[in-house]
Scaffold this motif. Structure first.
Motif, PDB file in Angstrom:
ATOM      1  N   VAL A 165       0.868  -1.183   0.000  1.00 19.65           N
ATOM      2  CA  VAL A 165       0.000   0.000   0.000  1.00 19.65           C
ATOM      3  C   VAL A 165       0.900   1.227   0.000  1.00 19.65           C
ATOM      4  O   VAL A 165       1.789   1.353   0.852  1.00 19.65           O
ATOM      5  CB  VAL A 165      -0.931   0.025   1.230  1.00 19.65           C
ATOM      6  CG1 VAL A 165      -1.768   1.312   1.239  1.00 19.65           C
ATOM      7  CG2 VAL A 165      -1.843  -1.200   1.228  1.00 19.65           C
ATOM      8  N   VAL A 166       0.684   2.114  -0.967  1.00 16.56           N
ATOM      9  CA  VAL A 166       1.590   3.263  -1.144  1.00 16.56           C
ATOM     10  C   VAL A 166       0.787   4.537  -1.414  1.00 16.56           C
ATOM     11  O   VAL A 166      -0.357   4.499  -1.864  1.00 16.56           O
ATOM     12  CB  VAL A 166       2.572   3.028  -2.318  1.00 16.56           C
ATOM     13  CG1 VAL A 166       3.519   1.875  -2.022  1.00 16.56           C
ATOM     14  CG2 VAL A 166       1.808   2.761  -3.617  1.00 16.56           C
ATOM     15  N   GLY A 167       1.432   5.642  -1.129  1.00 11.95           N
ATOM     16  CA  GLY A 167       0.907   6.959  -1.471  1.00 11.95           C
ATOM     17  C   GLY A 167       2.070   7.885  -1.764  1.00 11.95           C
ATOM     18  O   GLY A 167       3.213   7.609  -1.378  1.00 11.95           O
ATOM     19  N   SER A 168       1.806   8.978  -2.423  1.00 15.74           N
ATOM     20  CA  SER A 168       2.880   9.910  -2.779  1.00 15.74           C
ATOM     21  C   SER A 168       3.171  10.868  -1.620  1.00 15.74           C
ATOM     22  O   SER A 168       2.323  11.086  -0.742  1.00 15.74           O
ATOM     23  CB  SER A 168       2.473  10.723  -4.005  1.00 15.74           C
ATOM     24  OG  SER A 168       1.433  11.633  -3.663  1.00 15.74           O
ATOM     25  N   PRO A 169       4.376  11.472  -1.585  1.00 11.44           N
ATOM     26  CA  PRO A 169       4.666  12.480  -0.560  1.00 11.44           C
ATOM     27  C   PRO A 169       3.660  13.624  -0.584  1.00 11.44           C
ATOM     28  O   PRO A 169       3.282  14.158   0.477  1.00 11.44           O
ATOM     29  CB  PRO A 169       6.076  12.959  -0.927  1.00 11.44           C
ATOM     30  CG  PRO A 169       6.681  11.793  -1.648  1.00 11.44           C
ATOM     31  CD  PRO A 169       5.544  11.181  -2.420  1.00 11.44           C
ATOM     32  N   GLU A 241       8.334  -0.780  -6.509  1.00 16.37           N
ATOM     33  CA  GLU A 241       9.641  -0.814  -5.843  1.00 16.37           C
ATOM     34  C   GLU A 241      10.561   0.316  -6.288  1.00 16.37           C
ATOM     35  O   GLU A 241      11.190   0.990  -5.459  1.00 16.37           O
ATOM     36  CB  GLU A 241      10.314  -2.169  -6.077  1.00 16.37           C
ATOM     37  CG  GLU A 241       9.860  -3.244  -5.100  1.00 16.37           C
ATOM     38  CD  GLU A 241      10.612  -4.542  -5.288  1.00 16.37           C
ATOM     39  OE1 GLU A 241      11.306  -4.695  -6.299  1.00 16.37           O
ATOM     40  OE2 GLU A 241      10.506  -5.416  -4.406  1.00 16.37           O
ATOM     41  N   GLU A 242      10.675   0.524  -7.590  1.00 18.52           N
ATOM     42  CA  GLU A 242      11.572   1.577  -8.095  1.00 18.52           C
ATOM     43  C   GLU A 242      11.136   2.949  -7.600  1.00 18.52           C
ATOM     44  O   GLU A 242      11.980   3.792  -7.259  1.00 18.52           O
ATOM     45  CB  GLU A 242      11.605   1.548  -9.622  1.00 18.52           C
ATOM     46  CG  GLU A 242      12.290   0.319 -10.205  1.00 18.52           C
ATOM     47  CD  GLU A 242      12.387   0.380 -11.711  1.00 18.52           C
ATOM     48  OE1 GLU A 242      12.077   1.454 -12.282  1.00 18.52           O
ATOM     49  OE2 GLU A 242      12.757  -0.640 -12.322  1.00 18.52           O
ATOM     50  N   HIS A 243       9.847   3.192  -7.551  1.00 19.95           N
ATOM     51  CA  HIS A 243       9.341   4.495  -7.119  1.00 19.95           C
ATOM     52  C   HIS A 243       9.539   4.680  -5.615  1.00 19.95           C
ATOM     53  O   HIS A 243       9.763   5.811  -5.149  1.00 19.95           O
ATOM     54  CB  HIS A 243       7.865   4.625  -7.502  1.00 19.95           C
ATOM     55  CG  HIS A 243       7.622   4.539  -8.978  1.00 19.95           C
ATOM     56  ND1 HIS A 243       7.932   5.575  -9.843  1.00 19.95           N
ATOM     57  CD2 HIS A 243       7.127   3.523  -9.733  1.00 19.95           C
ATOM     58  CE1 HIS A 243       7.616   5.206 -11.081  1.00 19.95           C
ATOM     59  NE2 HIS A 243       7.124   3.979 -11.041  1.00 19.95           N
ATOM     60  N   ILE A 244       9.463   3.599  -4.855  1.00 20.72           N
ATOM     61  CA  ILE A 244       9.747   3.690  -3.423  1.00 20.72           C
ATOM     62  C   ILE A 244      11.210   4.044  -3.202  1.00 20.72           C
ATOM     63  O   ILE A 244      11.558   4.911  -2.377  1.00 20.72           O
ATOM     64  CB  ILE A 244       9.384   2.356  -2.722  1.00 20.72           C
ATOM     65  CG1 ILE A 244       7.860   2.163  -2.718  1.00 20.72           C
ATOM     66  CG2 ILE A 244       9.914   2.348  -1.281  1.00 20.72           C
ATOM     67  CD1 ILE A 244       7.413   0.804  -2.184  1.00 20.72           C
ATOM     68  N   LYS A 245      12.111   3.402  -3.957  1.00 19.21           N
ATOM     69  CA  LYS A 245      13.542   3.685  -3.827  1.00 19.21           C
ATOM     70  C   LYS A 245      13.859   5.138  -4.169  1.00 19.21           C
ATOM     71  O   LYS A 245      14.742   5.753  -3.570  1.00 19.21           O
ATOM     72  CB  LYS A 245      14.344   2.754  -4.738  1.00 19.21           C
ATOM     73  CG  LYS A 245      14.339   1.292  -4.300  1.00 19.21           C
ATOM     74  CD  LYS A 245      15.092   0.417  -5.294  1.00 19.21           C
ATOM     75  CE  LYS A 245      15.045  -1.045  -4.892  1.00 19.21           C
ATOM     76  NZ  LYS A 245      15.717  -1.915  -5.899  1.00 19.21           N
ATOM     77  N   LYS A 246      13.133   5.702  -5.126  1.00 17.51           N
ATOM     78  CA  LYS A 246      13.373   7.088  -5.535  1.00 17.51           C
ATOM     79  C   LYS A 246      12.678   8.094  -4.626  1.00 17.51           C
ATOM     80  O   LYS A 246      12.863   9.307  -4.795  1.00 17.51           O
ATOM     81  CB  LYS A 246      12.884   7.297  -6.973  1.00 17.51           C
ATOM     82  CG  LYS A 246      13.667   6.509  -8.013  1.00 17.51           C
ATOM     83  CD  LYS A 246      13.055   6.707  -9.402  1.00 17.51           C
ATOM     84  CE  LYS A 246      13.782   5.900 -10.462  1.00 17.51           C
ATOM     85  NZ  LYS A 246      13.146   6.069 -11.801  1.00 17.51           N
ATOM     86  N   GLY A 247      11.865   7.621  -3.690  1.00 22.51           N
ATOM     87  CA  GLY A 247      11.137   8.530  -2.810  1.00 22.51           C
ATOM     88  C   GLY A 247       9.875   9.084  -3.427  1.00 22.51           C
ATOM     89  O   GLY A 247       9.257   9.990  -2.860  1.00 22.51           O
ATOM     90  N   GLU A 248       9.479   8.552  -4.578  1.00 22.63           N
ATOM     91  CA  GLU A 248       8.278   9.048  -5.252  1.00 22.63           C
ATOM     92  C   GLU A 248       7.005   8.454  -4.652  1.00 22.63           C
ATOM     93  O   GLU A 248       5.920   9.008  -4.820  1.00 22.63           O
ATOM     94  CB  GLU A 248       8.349   8.718  -6.741  1.00 22.63           C
ATOM     95  CG  GLU A 248       9.521   9.404  -7.449  1.00 22.63           C
ATOM     96  CD  GLU A 248       9.753   8.854  -8.856  1.00 22.63           C
ATOM     97  OE1 GLU A 248      10.440   9.536  -9.633  1.00 22.63           O
ATOM     98  OE2 GLU A 248       9.243   7.751  -9.158  1.00 22.63           O
ATOM     99  N   LEU A 249       7.142   7.332  -3.968  1.00 24.72           N
ATOM    100  CA  LEU A 249       6.029   6.716  -3.263  1.00 24.72           C
ATOM    101  C   LEU A 249       6.498   6.299  -1.880  1.00 24.72           C
ATOM    102  O   LEU A 249       7.661   5.927  -1.700  1.00 24.72           O
ATOM    103  CB  LEU A 249       5.499   5.491  -4.022  1.00 24.72           C
ATOM    104  CG  LEU A 249       4.764   5.742  -5.342  1.00 24.72           C
ATOM    105  CD1 LEU A 249       4.446   4.425  -6.026  1.00 24.72           C
ATOM    106  CD2 LEU A 249       3.488   6.551  -5.120  1.00 24.72           C
ATOM    107  N   ILE A 250       5.576   6.337  -0.922  1.00 24.89           N
ATOM    108  CA  ILE A 250       5.886   5.976   0.463  1.00 24.89           C
ATOM    109  C   ILE A 250       5.020   4.784   0.849  1.00 24.89           C
ATOM    110  O   ILE A 250       3.777   4.861   0.755  1.00 24.89           O
ATOM    111  CB  ILE A 250       5.617   7.155   1.411  1.00 24.89           C
ATOM    112  CG1 ILE A 250       6.511   8.351   1.030  1.00 24.89           C
ATOM    113  CG2 ILE A 250       5.839   6.745   2.870  1.00 24.89           C
ATOM    114  CD1 ILE A 250       6.158   9.626   1.771  1.00 24.89           C
TER     115      ILE A 250
END
Length: 295
Positions: A165-169, A241-250
């Motif tokens: 489960v993810v959301g953006s900053p 996963e890639e977006h989490i590593k880049k900080g684009e998703l939390i």
């Protein structure tokens, strides 16, 4: 069956030139070969061979009969050779179905690599998130995601698949991250093909109904909506996963993350798999293992 034994004996006698040579080839006695030829001539009502102490010679009708029978047995040998060849290398058409996004990103490139190794193979890939009935619809195998339902299919685990489960900053600048499953009622949830998200609550599988103003059946569209701050979404790890590593998703609700899902290759239960299916499955498992280690 006796007729075929007689015809085979006749063809081998003519092809090898003697009764004894034909007997050795067929692993029977010369007298047995002689009896088979006599019975064949009686059955046909005509003489096929002139027999002398030195040689055998075809009669006119024997020559005609031999030409027809020889082609028939040559066809049998070619068929056996073709089957033997098929058992050693993948040929023909390999028909498979895969989930759209995962298939396009991970499976299709491996299929293409497999085809480069085996130029006599033809492949037909159907990309769909619909659960295809393999046997009824004529597929050799499928790559499926999630928790498998009980079925008569054989399954091999290819890849672990964790639901995140993810959301953006930007979204979390407006809403506090959820810390319990009940908190999801306070959030805009981006709803995919199912309006229930799956979790593990103290080791027990639990489904939670979610709602929001965004609905769709595309994982990539869900991902884009989440990246743009429209709400929370639950997606498999290979999307995010890639977006989490880049900080684009939390990621949130990590303590409830469901980890008993996977990517599977499934195929009908046959006693003997054809080379194209067996070798492709082995290739897929081997290459995905390499990808895991590289990751």
């Amino acid at each position: 069956m006796n007729r075929w034994d007689r015809i085979e004996a006749f063809v081998e006698v003519v092809r090898l030139g003697t009764f004894s040579a034909a007997a050795r080839h067929l692993n029977v006695s010369s007298s047995h070969i002689s009896r088979l030829i006599v019975k064949l001539e009686q059955q046909l009502g005509t003489q096929l061979l002139y027999r002398t102490t030195r040689q055998i010679k075809l009669t006119e009708t024997g020559q005609i009969y031999y030409e027809h029978c020889r082609h028939m047995f040559d066809g049998f040998r070619e068929a056996e050779a073709a089957i033997s060849d098929m058992q050693s290398s993948p040929k023909g058409v390999l028909k498979l179905t895969v989930g759209t996004t995962f298939g396009e990103r991970y499976i299709a490139p491996l299929v293409n690599d497999f085809m480069l190794r085996h130029p006599q193979l033809e492949v037909r890939i159907h990309f769909t998130n619909r659960r295809v009935e393999l046997i009824e619809e004529g597929y050799d195998l499928a790559v499926r995601m999630g928790v498998l339902e009980d079925s008569s299919l054989i399954a091999r685990r290819l890849w672990d698949r964790n639901e995140r489960v993810v959301g953006s900053p930007e979204y979390f600048s407006r809403f506090s991250p959820p810390s319990t499953l009940q908190d999801l009622n306070k959030h805009q949830c981006l709803v995919g093909s199912r309006d229930r998200w799956i979790f593990s609550d103290k080791g027990v599988r639990r489904e939670v109904r979610v709602s929001g103003r965004w609905h769709g059946n595309s994982g990539l569209a869900l991902l884009d909506a989440s990246l743009k701050g429209l709400g929370l979404t639950q997606l498999p790890d290979y999307y995010v996963e890639e977006h989490i590593k880049k900080g684009e998703l939390i990621p949130v609700l990590g303590d409830f993350q469901f980890k008993d899902s996977a990517v599977w290759i499934v195929y009908p239960r046959h006693r003997h798999l054809s080379p194209k299916v067996r070798m492709f499955i082995d290739f897929l498992v081997e290459e995905i293992e390499k990808t895991k280690h590289q990751g």
